[in-house]
Design a protein around this motif. Structure first.
Motif, mmCIF file in Angstrom:
data_model
loop_
_atom_site.group_PDB
_atom_site.id
_atom_site.type_symbol
_atom_site.label_atom_id
_atom_site.label_comp_id
_atom_site.label_asym_id
_atom_site.label_seq_id
_atom_site.Cartn_x
_atom_site.Cartn_y
_atom_site.Cartn_z
ATOM 1 N N VAL A 263 -6.926 -20.332 80.247
ATOM 2 C CA VAL A 263 -8.283 -20.401 79.691
ATOM 3 C C VAL A 263 -9.299 -20.775 80.769
ATOM 4 O O VAL A 263 -10.373 -20.159 80.873
ATOM 5 C CB VAL A 263 -8.345 -21.397 78.516
ATOM 6 N N HIS A 264 -8.970 -21.773 81.576
ATOM 7 C CA HIS A 264 -9.916 -22.216 82.613
ATOM 8 C C HIS A 264 -10.180 -21.089 83.611
ATOM 9 O O HIS A 264 -11.336 -20.855 84.010
ATOM 10 C CB HIS A 264 -9.368 -23.450 83.332
ATOM 11 N N GLU A 265 -9.128 -20.400 84.010
ATOM 12 C CA GLU A 265 -9.286 -19.316 84.973
ATOM 13 C C GLU A 265 -10.183 -18.213 84.423
ATOM 14 O O GLU A 265 -11.050 -17.676 85.130
ATOM 15 C CB GLU A 265 -7.908 -18.751 85.336
ATOM 16 N N VAL A 266 -9.986 -17.870 83.141
ATOM 17 C CA VAL A 266 -10.816 -16.843 82.516
ATOM 18 C C VAL A 266 -12.261 -17.312 82.401
ATOM 19 O O VAL A 266 -13.201 -16.543 82.643
ATOM 20 C CB VAL A 266 -10.246 -16.463 81.129
ATOM 21 N N HIS A 267 -12.447 -18.575 82.052
ATOM 22 C CA HIS A 267 -13.813 -19.096 81.945
ATOM 23 C C HIS A 267 -14.535 -19.002 83.283
ATOM 24 O O HIS A 267 -15.721 -18.624 83.335
ATOM 25 C CB HIS A 267 -13.782 -20.539 81.469
ATOM 26 N N GLU A 268 -13.840 -19.328 84.338
ATOM 27 C CA GLU A 268 -14.459 -19.249 85.671
ATOM 28 C C GLU A 268 -14.821 -17.809 86.021
ATOM 29 O O GLU A 268 -15.833 -17.551 86.679
ATOM 30 C CB GLU A 268 -13.487 -19.801 86.713
#
Length: 406
Positions: free
Chosen positions: A346-351
């Motif tokens: 999720v964090h990677e996609v948000h970035e």
């Protein structure tokens, strides 16, 4: 005097409530409800009055609820709802109380997939060959005509729900026995359409489609239903003015004319076959699911829920709609069964794509894996470039992983 609009909304799920909220905001509307479970909080104040029923999909309960509201508030101006399994009941109730709207014979034609295909074929439109199977003999005869694989579905099915393919005569005959097929309980068999699957949405006013949209499925709905782990996507390309889309538009408009819709929203699934020809899967007399209504609004920078409400209540539409953006939705699912124990990436996609995310619902930790093909969550992105949207959706699907444990 305000117009009495009765919305049959069995349960206050978010999908339904978006349409209820849009209807409540229309001018000169007194919104009345027929519900099994009325909404709470701010949504409860949307309805001027609510009648609770125990079987909201049953015609008798719908008639009873409408009659109670009619006695309390006077003649209804409209009787509306969005759920496909209740479209025929709503039409029957309109006819009973003299309320303007889709007639029973039209609602039944949209709902009965075998009759629908007969009507479309009679109008010269390309549809899959089909047979209403009532016996083993019917099944054998149709198998000889179209071969395998073929698709089985309920005659009054909804989208891809309860739809599956069979790849051999033995599997077909086992299905006929297992489903207890008979003249009173038939199953719809269809040749399997091969190619790229798309959808076609319209808003129709007085029998004439006034606004339309197209989406692409990646992969097809049946592949998604058969493989519960696939994280799939729908994409609304910004460019819908080419020869392919024009052919689809003409086919979709002709389907609506053949089935006799007056005013409302339709959702049609169609195939771009390997030889370049087009064919209709089926068409529904309702707004699309799987976030496509929201996505249609985002692509045109309009409120699509209000557009539906204006069509079915006011018989009007604020149009035209220029296509301003491409929009994509990635549906979040994973391998395995049980409860959701972790969601990674999720964090990677948000970035990577966060600034273009228009709406998202992440899977809920501890929740049981959803049995719907829409999955446990979703992410909707928007951009001026269709290629950029495709790349963002690919990034989401390849990065976000949903993990389960028994």
């Amino acid at each position: 005097m305000p117009r009495n609009v009765i919305f049959v909304a069995p349960f206050p799920i978010e999908t339904t409530m978006r349409f209820v909220r849009a209807t409540a905001k229309l001018d000169d509307v007194r919104l009345l409800g027929v519900c099994h479970t009325p909404p709470e909080g701010d949504d409860a104040r949307l309805f001027h009055d609510v009648v609770r029923v125990t079987r909201p999909l049953d015609l008798g309960d719908v008639l009873e609820g409408v009659e109670v509201l009619r006695r309390r508030h006077g003649q209804p101006h409209r009787l509306i709802g969005i759920l496909e399994p209740m479209m025929v009941q709503l039409a029957e109730a309109r006819a009973r109380f003299g309320i303007e709207g889709t007639r029973p014979e039209v609602a039944d034609l949209f709902r009965d997939k075998a009759r629908m295909k007969d009507a479309l074929r009679a109008a010269g439109l390309p549809v899959a060959k089909h047979c209403l199977v009532t016996s083993e003999a019917d099944a054998r005869g149709f198998a000889e005509e179209v071969g395998f694989p073929m698709v089985l579905k309920p005659p009054a099915g909804m989208g891809a729900k309860a739809t599956f393919r069979v790849s051999s005569l033995d599997a077909l005959l086992r299905a006929v026995v297992g489903m207890r097929v008979s003249p009173s309980s038939p199953v719809l068999a269809e040749e399997m359409l091969r190619g790229r699957e798309h959808s076609f949405e319209t808003i129709t006013i007085s029998g004439k489609p006034q606004a339309w949209s197209i989406s692409d499925y990646h992969p097809s709905c049946l592949d998604v239903v058969e493989n519960a782990w696939i994280q799939w996507a729908t994409i609304l390309p910004r460019e819908i003015g080419g020869p392919l889309h024009e052919k689809a538009r003409a086919m979709g408009f002709a389907a609506i004319e053949a089935l006799g819709l007056d005013s409302g929203m339709t959702h049609m699934e169609w195939f771009e076959k390997e030889d370049g020809s087009l064919a209709i899967g089926e068409i529904a007399q309702r707004p699309p699911g799987a976030n496509l209504t929201r996505m249609t609004g985002l692509a045109h920078d309009i409120d699509a829920y209000r557009a539906w409400a204006r069509a079915v209540v006011d018989n009007e539409l604020d149009a035209p709609w220029p296509r301003k953006y491409a929009v994509g939705c990635a549906y979040l699912r994973g391998m395995g069964q049980g409860r959701i124990v972790n969601v990674t990436g999720v964090h990677e996609v948000h970035e990577a794509v966060g600034k273009w995310v228009m709406e998202a619902k992440l899977p809920t930790l501890g929740a049981t894996k959803a049995d719907s093909y829409e999955g446990d969550g979703y992410v909707v992105v928007r951009h001026e470039s269709t290629d950029t949207v495709r790349a963002m959706v690919k990034k989401i699907i390849e990065t976000v992983k949903v993990h389960y444990a028994e």
